[in-house]
Design a protein around this motif. Structure first.
Motif, PDB file in Angstrom:
ATOM      1  N   GLU A   1       0.847  -1.201   0.000  1.00 60.69           N
ATOM      2  CA  GLU A   1       0.000   0.000   0.000  1.00 60.69           C
ATOM      3  C   GLU A   1       0.873   1.238   0.000  1.00 60.69           C
ATOM      4  O   GLU A   1       1.866   1.309   0.702  1.00 60.69           O
ATOM      5  CB  GLU A   1      -0.820   0.103   1.290  1.00 60.69           C
ATOM      6  CG  GLU A   1      -1.709  -1.052   1.633  1.00 60.69           C
ATOM      7  CD  GLU A   1      -2.159  -0.899   3.081  1.00 60.69           C
ATOM      8  OE1 GLU A   1      -2.905   0.040   3.381  1.00 60.69           O
ATOM      9  OE2 GLU A   1      -1.725  -1.710   3.912  1.00 60.69           O
ATOM     10  N   ARG A   2       0.457   2.191  -0.772  1.00 61.63           N
ATOM     11  CA  ARG A   2       1.126   3.492  -0.742  1.00 61.63           C
ATOM     12  C   ARG A   2       0.028   4.543  -0.779  1.00 61.63           C
ATOM     13  O   ARG A   2      -0.755   4.585  -1.726  1.00 61.63           O
ATOM     14  CB  ARG A   2       2.041   3.652  -1.964  1.00 61.63           C
ATOM     15  CG  ARG A   2       2.562   5.060  -2.176  1.00 61.63           C
ATOM     16  CD  ARG A   2       3.698   5.411  -1.218  1.00 61.63           C
ATOM     17  NE  ARG A   2       4.153   6.786  -1.403  1.00 61.63           N
ATOM     18  CZ  ARG A   2       3.884   7.793  -0.534  1.00 61.63           C
ATOM     19  NH1 ARG A   2       3.168   7.569   0.548  1.00 61.63           N
ATOM     20  NH2 ARG A   2       4.342   8.993  -0.754  1.00 61.63           N
ATOM     21  N   HIS A   3      -0.071   5.311   0.279  1.00 63.47           N
ATOM     22  CA  HIS A   3      -1.006   6.437   0.221  1.00 63.47           C
ATOM     23  C   HIS A   3      -0.368   7.716   0.719  1.00 63.47           C
ATOM     24  O   HIS A   3       0.396   7.711   1.671  1.00 63.47           O
ATOM     25  CB  HIS A   3      -2.327   6.203   0.953  1.00 63.47           C
ATOM     26  CG  HIS A   3      -2.448   4.914   1.677  1.00 63.47           C
ATOM     27  ND1 HIS A   3      -2.043   4.736   2.956  1.00 63.47           N
ATOM     28  CD2 HIS A   3      -2.932   3.719   1.269  1.00 63.47           C
ATOM     29  CE1 HIS A   3      -2.276   3.505   3.322  1.00 63.47           C
ATOM     30  NE2 HIS A   3      -2.799   2.857   2.335  1.00 63.47           N
TER      31      HIS A   3
ATOM     32  N   GLY B   1       3.238   3.573 -10.756  1.00 61.66           N
ATOM     33  CA  GLY B   1       2.121   3.349  -9.841  1.00 61.66           C
ATOM     34  C   GLY B   1       1.377   4.610  -9.443  1.00 61.66           C
ATOM     35  O   GLY B   1       0.159   4.588  -9.244  1.00 61.66           O
ATOM     36  N   ASN B   2       2.103   5.726  -9.329  1.00 62.82           N
ATOM     37  CA  ASN B   2       1.444   6.957  -8.837  1.00 62.82           C
ATOM     38  C   ASN B   2       0.378   7.479  -9.806  1.00 62.82           C
ATOM     39  O   ASN B   2      -0.448   8.310  -9.443  1.00 62.82           O
ATOM     40  CB  ASN B   2       2.482   8.039  -8.527  1.00 62.82           C
ATOM     41  CG  ASN B   2       3.267   8.445  -9.757  1.00 62.82           C
ATOM     42  OD1 ASN B   2       2.750   9.106 -10.634  1.00 62.82           O
ATOM     43  ND2 ASN B   2       4.518   8.005  -9.828  1.00 62.82           N
ATOM     44  N   MET B   3       0.403   6.994 -11.061  1.00 62.30           N
ATOM     45  CA  MET B   3      -0.608   7.439 -12.038  1.00 62.30           C
ATOM     46  C   MET B   3      -1.928   6.671 -11.874  1.00 62.30           C
ATOM     47  O   MET B   3      -2.955   7.102 -12.391  1.00 62.30           O
ATOM     48  CB  MET B   3      -0.064   7.245 -13.454  1.00 62.30           C
ATOM     49  CG  MET B   3       1.290   7.929 -13.635  1.00 62.30           C
ATOM     50  SD  MET B   3       2.015   7.645 -15.247  1.00 62.30           S
ATOM     51  CE  MET B   3       1.306   8.995 -16.172  1.00 62.30           C
TER      52      MET B   3
ATOM     53  N   GLU C   1       3.718  -1.129 -10.160  1.00 62.85           N
ATOM     54  CA  GLU C   1       4.967  -0.897  -9.426  1.00 62.85           C
ATOM     55  C   GLU C   1       5.091   0.582  -9.112  1.00 62.85           C
ATOM     56  O   GLU C   1       4.950   1.437 -10.011  1.00 62.85           O
ATOM     57  CB  GLU C   1       6.177  -1.361 -10.252  1.00 62.85           C
ATOM     58  CG  GLU C   1       7.493  -1.228  -9.476  1.00 62.85           C
ATOM     59  CD  GLU C   1       8.736  -1.599 -10.269  1.00 62.85           C
ATOM     60  OE1 GLU C   1       8.685  -1.687 -11.501  1.00 62.85           O
ATOM     61  OE2 GLU C   1       9.789  -1.786  -9.614  1.00 62.85           O
ATOM     62  N   CYS C   2       5.367   0.894  -7.846  1.00 60.35           N
ATOM     63  CA  CYS C   2       5.659   2.269  -7.464  1.00 60.35           C
ATOM     64  C   CYS C   2       6.976   2.667  -8.128  1.00 60.35           C
ATOM     65  O   CYS C   2       7.934   1.892  -8.140  1.00 60.35           O
ATOM     66  CB  CYS C   2       5.780   2.387  -5.947  1.00 60.35           C
ATOM     67  SG  CYS C   2       6.200   4.059  -5.408  1.00 60.35           S
ATOM     68  N   ALA C   3       7.019   3.885  -8.674  1.00 57.03           N
ATOM     69  CA  ALA C   3       8.240   4.371  -9.319  1.00 57.03           C
ATOM     70  C   ALA C   3       9.414   4.366  -8.344  1.00 57.03           C
ATOM     71  O   ALA C   3      10.569   4.269  -8.742  1.00 57.03           O
ATOM     72  CB  ALA C   3       8.010   5.767  -9.879  1.00 57.03           C
ATOM     73  N   ALA C   4       9.115   4.440  -7.041  1.00 52.62           N
ATOM     74  CA  ALA C   4      10.161   4.484  -6.013  1.00 52.62           C
ATOM     75  C   ALA C   4      10.612   3.093  -5.569  1.00 52.62           C
ATOM     76  O   ALA C   4      11.475   2.971  -4.700  1.00 52.62           O
ATOM     77  CB  ALA C   4       9.669   5.262  -4.800  1.00 52.62           C
TER      78      ALA C   4
ATOM     79  N   LYS D   1       7.801  15.896  -7.405  1.00 53.18           N
ATOM     80  CA  LYS D   1       7.954  14.457  -7.173  1.00 53.18           C
ATOM     81  C   LYS D   1       7.893  13.699  -8.497  1.00 53.18           C
ATOM     82  O   LYS D   1       7.374  14.211  -9.479  1.00 53.18           O
ATOM     83  CB  LYS D   1       6.838  13.942  -6.265  1.00 53.18           C
ATOM     84  CG  LYS D   1       6.825  14.574  -4.895  1.00 53.18           C
ATOM     85  CD  LYS D   1       7.980  14.052  -4.050  1.00 53.18           C
ATOM     86  CE  LYS D   1       8.005  14.687  -2.676  1.00 53.18           C
ATOM     87  NZ  LYS D   1       8.479  16.081  -2.701  1.00 53.18           N
ATOM     88  N   TYR D   2       8.365  12.475  -8.452  1.00 56.49           N
ATOM     89  CA  TYR D   2       8.290  11.565  -9.614  1.00 56.49           C
ATOM     90  C   TYR D   2       8.964  12.126 -10.859  1.00 56.49           C
ATOM     91  O   TYR D   2       8.492  11.972 -11.973  1.00 56.49           O
ATOM     92  CB  TYR D   2       6.836  11.139  -9.887  1.00 56.49           C
ATOM     93  CG  TYR D   2       6.226  10.469  -8.669  1.00 56.49           C
ATOM     94  CD1 TYR D   2       6.700   9.229  -8.236  1.00 56.49           C
ATOM     95  CD2 TYR D   2       5.223  11.086  -7.923  1.00 56.49           C
ATOM     96  CE1 TYR D   2       6.179   8.619  -7.103  1.00 56.49           C
ATOM     97  CE2 TYR D   2       4.696  10.478  -6.788  1.00 56.49           C
ATOM     98  CZ  TYR D   2       5.178   9.261  -6.387  1.00 56.49           C
ATOM     99  OH  TYR D   2       4.659   8.661  -5.259  1.00 56.49           O
ATOM    100  N   THR D   3      10.081  12.837 -10.627  1.00 54.50           N
ATOM    101  CA  THR D   3      10.983  13.227 -11.706  1.00 54.50           C
ATOM    102  C   THR D   3      12.353  12.697 -11.308  1.00 54.50           C
ATOM    103  O   THR D   3      12.595  12.398 -10.134  1.00 54.50           O
ATOM    104  CB  THR D   3      11.031  14.759 -11.882  1.00 54.50           C
ATOM    105  OG1 THR D   3      11.384  15.353 -10.620  1.00 54.50           O
ATOM    106  CG2 THR D   3       9.683  15.310 -12.324  1.00 54.50           C
TER     107      THR D   3
END
Ligand SMILES: Nc1nc2c(c(=O)[nH]1)N[C@H]1C(S)=C(S)[C@@H](COP(=O)(O)O)O[C@H]1N2
Ligand SMILES: [Mo]
Length: 376
Positions: A59-61, A206-208, A105-108, A231-233
């Motif tokens: 989970e990522r929130h 994943g964040n999208m 998959e989370c980008a992180a 974020k996410y760059t």
């Protein structure tokens, strides 16, 4: 009270054996700034096959789990459309639906490993990934219903949680394979995965995949919101940042043996297994090395090969009891080969967090214990 029949009320929803109580999502305390802005990790080393059980999906929130009543939930489509529309959950379920197996998959994922080996366990180094069968309606059906204007190029999904998560997505992708999903692995989405509705953006960061999806705006340019600027760059060596790096590149990891799953049976027959995936298609092959990348042999993929889904690989060998340096390297249907961490750093520098798909090394000691290392 309604009579449920014999036995049904004892365990109305089945749970794993008590002997499996250790198979849980886990967090890394120093990464969890606050319980509401949190992340936890899939126990990859305890799983097999290619489907992640719903209760074990990481989970990522950004602002906690939203509690949404499906009867009151609405999805609005507005912006560059002929007719702005508001859909109920019932409206959405009257469109033709599809079933698709995809990884998220989370980008992180593996981001904490950019500068060197750090976390001891594939749950922590690679556990920001899960793979389930989504049931949903292709987004193009809803967009066509609203009538997309000819100058429209982008969409922006928005979440109903406190973070009101937003990302700009090219209209081409939205019309191609994005889903508005309401079920995972056959049952309703779990609250932590966006109940009652999330957008599925196959193969992309994943964040999208906005959860608790409440609105989709259609526009002619990207919105440059927080999650695609600050974020996410990916900060490069020259101080410039890569932006809009959507696809998740080809990647793999050996899940067993691994630090949380040492070899306990001594020498002899050993089953090595792991997962491979690519946001650009299927995984064509996985090679494994027992000696830190000097010699490679093909692993056996089993359990199906679906585009933008997890692939399961196995390699059976006789362990002679001597130390090993285990690695796996995946090749996708688009011709991309998973890079070494050294090759990745040569191109991307040392400042990145996101999009680390470098080859992972596990050091197996003579006693069977396993640790996270890097070889140069
Ligand atoms: N509304 C909303 N959607 C969201 C998020 C969020 O915080 N709020 N987090 C995103 C991020 S960063 C990731 S990696 C995925 C995680 O999906 P999961 O919790 O189902 O694993 O959801 C994405 N969608
Ligand atoms: Mo993420």
């Amino acid at each position: 009270m309604q009579d449920l029949g014999d036995g049904v009320d004892a365990r109305p929803y089945g749970m794993p054996s008590g002997h499996e109580a250790h198979v849980v999502r886990r967090d890394v305390p120093w990464l969890t700034a606050d319980p509401v802005s949190s992340v936890n990790f899939t126990p990859l080393h305890e799983l097999d096959g290619i489907i992640t059980p719903n209760g074990l999906c990481f989970e990522r929130h950004h602002a906690g789990v939203a509690e949404v009543d499906p009867a009151r939930h609405r999805l609005m489509i507005n912006g560059l459309v002929d007719t702005p529309l508001v859909f109920t959950m019932e409206d959405i379920k009257r469109f033709p639906r599809e079933n698709r197996l995809y990884f998220l998959e989370c980008a992180a994922n593996s981001g904490m490993e950019w500068r060197g080996a750090q976390l001891n366990g594939c749950q922590f180094t690679h556990g920001m990934v899960h793979c389930v069968m989504y049931t949903g309606v292709p987004l193009r059906h809803l967009l066509n219903e609203a009538g997309v204007r000819t100058n429209a190029r982008w969409i922006m999904p928005e979440g109903a949680d406190a973070s009101a998560m937003t990302r700009s997505i090219p209209l081409k992708k939205a019309m191609d394979d994005c889903l508005v999903a309401f079920a995972m692995n056959g049952e309703a989405l779990r609250p932590e995965q966006g109940y009652p509705l999330r957008i599925v953006v196959p193969g992309w960061e994943g964040n999208m995949w906005v959860k608790w999806l409440r609105r989709i705006e259609v526009g002619d340019a990207p919105w440059h919101h927080r999650e695609e600027t600050s974020k996410y760059t990916d900060l490069m060596e020259n101080g410039k940042a890569r932006r809009f790096t959507w696809e998740m590149d080809v990647k793999s990891v050996i899940t067993n043996p691994s630090p949380q799953a040492p070899i306990t049976h001594g020498k002899g027959h050993t089953v090595l297994t792991g997962l491979a995936w690519s946001g650009r298609g299927t995984v064509e092959r996985v090679d494994v090395s027992l000696d830190g990348g000097r010699n490679w042999r093909p692993a056996r993929i089993d359990g199906g090969s679906h585009p933008m889904a997890l692939h399961r690989f196995y390699h059976e060998f006789d362990w002679d009891g001597s130390p090993l340096l285990l690695q796996s390297r995946a090749v996708d249907s688009d011709g991309h080969v998973q890079p070494t961490k050294k090759a990745l750093r040569a191109v991307r520098g040392e400042n990145s967090i996101y999009h680390n798909n470098g080859i992972q090394t596990w050091h197996v000691r003579a006693g069977g214990e396993v640790e996270n290392v890097e070889v140069s």
